[in-house]
Design a protein around this motif. Structure first.
Motif, PDB file in Angstrom:
ATOM      1  N   ASP A  48      49.497  51.274  51.011  1.00  0.00           N
ATOM      2  CA  ASP A  48      48.970  50.358  49.990  1.00  0.00           C
ATOM      3  C   ASP A  48      50.082  49.886  49.069  1.00  0.00           C
ATOM      4  O   ASP A  48      50.201  48.689  48.769  1.00  0.00           O
ATOM      5  CB  ASP A  48      47.896  51.043  49.135  1.00  0.00           C
ATOM      6  N   ARG A  52      51.376  46.082  48.531  1.00  0.00           N
ATOM      7  CA  ARG A  52      51.246  45.454  47.217  1.00  0.00           C
ATOM      8  C   ARG A  52      52.580  44.814  46.801  1.00  0.00           C
ATOM      9  O   ARG A  52      52.623  43.672  46.330  1.00  0.00           O
ATOM     10  CB  ARG A  52      50.808  46.506  46.199  1.00  0.00           C
ATOM     11  N   ARG A  79      41.464  45.155  49.235  1.00  0.00           N
ATOM     12  CA  ARG A  79      41.672  45.632  47.871  1.00  0.00           C
ATOM     13  C   ARG A  79      43.114  45.431  47.430  1.00  0.00           C
ATOM     14  O   ARG A  79      43.379  45.050  46.285  1.00  0.00           O
ATOM     15  CB  ARG A  79      41.278  47.110  47.773  1.00  0.00           C
ATOM     16  N   VAL A  80      44.048  45.681  48.334  1.00  0.00           N
ATOM     17  CA  VAL A  80      45.459  45.506  48.000  1.00  0.00           C
ATOM     18  C   VAL A  80      45.779  44.023  47.792  1.00  0.00           C
ATOM     19  O   VAL A  80      46.547  43.667  46.886  1.00  0.00           O
ATOM     20  CB  VAL A  80      46.354  46.124  49.091  1.00  0.00           C
ATOM     21  N   ASP A  83      44.672  43.258  44.377  1.00  0.00           N
ATOM     22  CA  ASP A  83      45.644  43.760  43.398  1.00  0.00           C
ATOM     23  C   ASP A  83      46.842  42.820  43.280  1.00  0.00           C
ATOM     24  O   ASP A  83      47.295  42.500  42.179  1.00  0.00           O
ATOM     25  CB  ASP A  83      46.141  45.145  43.805  1.00  0.00           C
ATOM     26  N   GLN A  86      46.066  39.673  41.398  1.00  0.00           N
ATOM     27  CA  GLN A  86      45.930  39.930  39.969  1.00  0.00           C
ATOM     28  C   GLN A  86      47.285  40.144  39.304  1.00  0.00           C
ATOM     29  O   GLN A  86      47.518  39.704  38.173  1.00  0.00           O
ATOM     30  CB  GLN A  86      45.048  41.160  39.737  1.00  0.00           C
ATOM     31  N   GLU A  87      48.192  40.816  39.990  1.00  0.00           N
ATOM     32  CA  GLU A  87      49.489  41.164  39.412  1.00  0.00           C
ATOM     33  C   GLU A  87      50.504  40.033  39.483  1.00  0.00           C
ATOM     34  O   GLU A  87      51.480  40.032  38.722  1.00  0.00           O
ATOM     35  CB  GLU A  87      50.046  42.397  40.127  1.00  0.00           C
TER      36      GLU A  87
END
Length: 366
Positions: A48, A52, A79-80, A83, A86-87
């Motif tokens: 993960d 990411r 999900r990753v 993330d 979002q980041e």
């Protein structure tokens, strides 16, 4: 969701770093012709973390296409991706996000007893009718697709998924005849047309492994002309002016070139059948090439035939293999795994070289 203004702004920011046609039209805007895939890798926290970081690197250096699926890495990949979105400093409206549904996903890890997991989480919970299952792990029934789409939106943390694929529909041919599978696709497309009208997806497609490459008589064959007809009929039933079938995903690389070389689709048309890529080009469907590096096999020296490699630009076998896939007609983007930053940087750099022109690409097969 990805917008025309957002994706063109992304192209304006990065486009000068790349060769011609690196950014190509898709949906309302444009997309990079190298995309980040998230299929491979163990379902662990360490992988993960690598994904990411790698996804963030790609988004920040010129790739605005991310491809995932609800079942990839036991649900961790979506999900990753969420993330990373979002980041990242890159706004959501600049990134084309694709996901898929079809295979029943696990939740973060492989269960000790997959059959018991499917029975408890999907069948007993009323999400899947056993009659709709193929090989104990695949379903494309409308209610299941609705549920998976909701889960994907939540896992990704987005309001809209730009392209949502029906994943490997040929799996259903293991338990029902071809006409029944086309009927299933028609019902699936109707569901996706309703979700498109609601703004939950920008468009939809079919992501396949065998279906569009194998001979017409093969047990896994599906005809693109019939798939398109089912999308048109679904749009009519929902009452929208034009169908939302936008894309086809299939394996394509220098050693798996059947989608270009074999004429198998729309056999009843005047002039006879055409290849999958020619059909998509004719009908305005975007093709996203999976396995563009042969899941790593084409990254090795000598893996590409010398006569072909001599015509391809790139500093490494991986870059030349990517540029082969990007050169094919109708291919909007070549997808490449992105579990490591160094691999992403190499793949992004492939776009600094020009793809083959149409005549040069054709000459490879003469």
């Amino acid at each position: 969701m990805a917008t025309s203004g957002g994706t063109w702004a992304y192209r304006d920011r990065f486009g000068d770093r790349f060769g011609r046609t690196f950014f190509r039209r898709f949906g309302p805007g444009v997309v990079s012709s190298v995309g980040l895939g998230t299929y491979l890798g163990e379902p662990t926290d360490a992988v993960d973390d690598r994904y990411r970081e790698a996804l963030g690197t790609g988004l920040e250096t010129g790739v605005n296409l991310v491809d995932t699926a609800s079942n990839y890495r036991c649900g961790r990949s979506e999900r990753v991706v969420g993330d990373a979105l979002q980041e990242s400093s890159v706004d959501r409206d600049r990134v084309v996000v694709a996901s898929k549904a079809g295979f029943l996903p696990f939740d973060g890890e492989r269960p000790d007893d997959p059959s018991a997991y499917v029975r408890e989480r999907f069948v007993d919970a009323g999400l899947v009718d056993p009659a709709d299952l193929a090989r104990g792990s695949h379903c494309i029934a409308p209610g299941f697709l609705d549920e998976m789409l909701d889960r994907s939106l939540d896992a990704l943390g987005v309001d809209t998924i730009d392209c949502y694929y029906v994943h490997n529909p040929e799996t259903q041919l293991a338990v029902r005849d071809r006409d029944a599978v086309y009927d299933q696709l028609g019902a699936a497309f109707e569901t996706l047309e309703r979700r498109r009208a609601a703004g939950d997806i920008g468009g939809y497609g079919v992501a396949t492994w065998e279906a569009l490459r194998v001979p017409r008589g093969h047990d896994a064959f599906l005809d693109l002309a019939e798939i398109l007809a089912r999308a048109e009929a679904a749009a009519d039933r929902v009452g929208v002016d034009d169908h939302g079938l936008r894309a086809v995903q299939l394996p394509f690389n220098v050693r798996m070139a059947d989608a270009f070389t074999r004429e198998r689709h729309d056999a009843d048309a005047e002039g006879g059948p055409v290849s999958a890529l020619e059909f998509c080009h004719r009908e305005g469907l975007s093709v996203f090439a999976s396995a563009s590096l042969g899941q790593g096999d084409l990254t090795k020296e000598g893996s590409i035939p010398e006569s072909v490699e001599a015509q391809l630009a790139g500093d490494s076998p991986a870059q030349r293999a990517l540029n082969f896939a990007r050169s094919a007609p109708a291919v909007t983007a070549a997808l490449v795994g992105c579990s490591r930053v160094e691999h992403v940087r190499e793949s992004v750099a492939a776009g600094t070289f020009d793809p083959l022109g149409a005549s040069a690409f054709d000459s490879v097969f003469q």
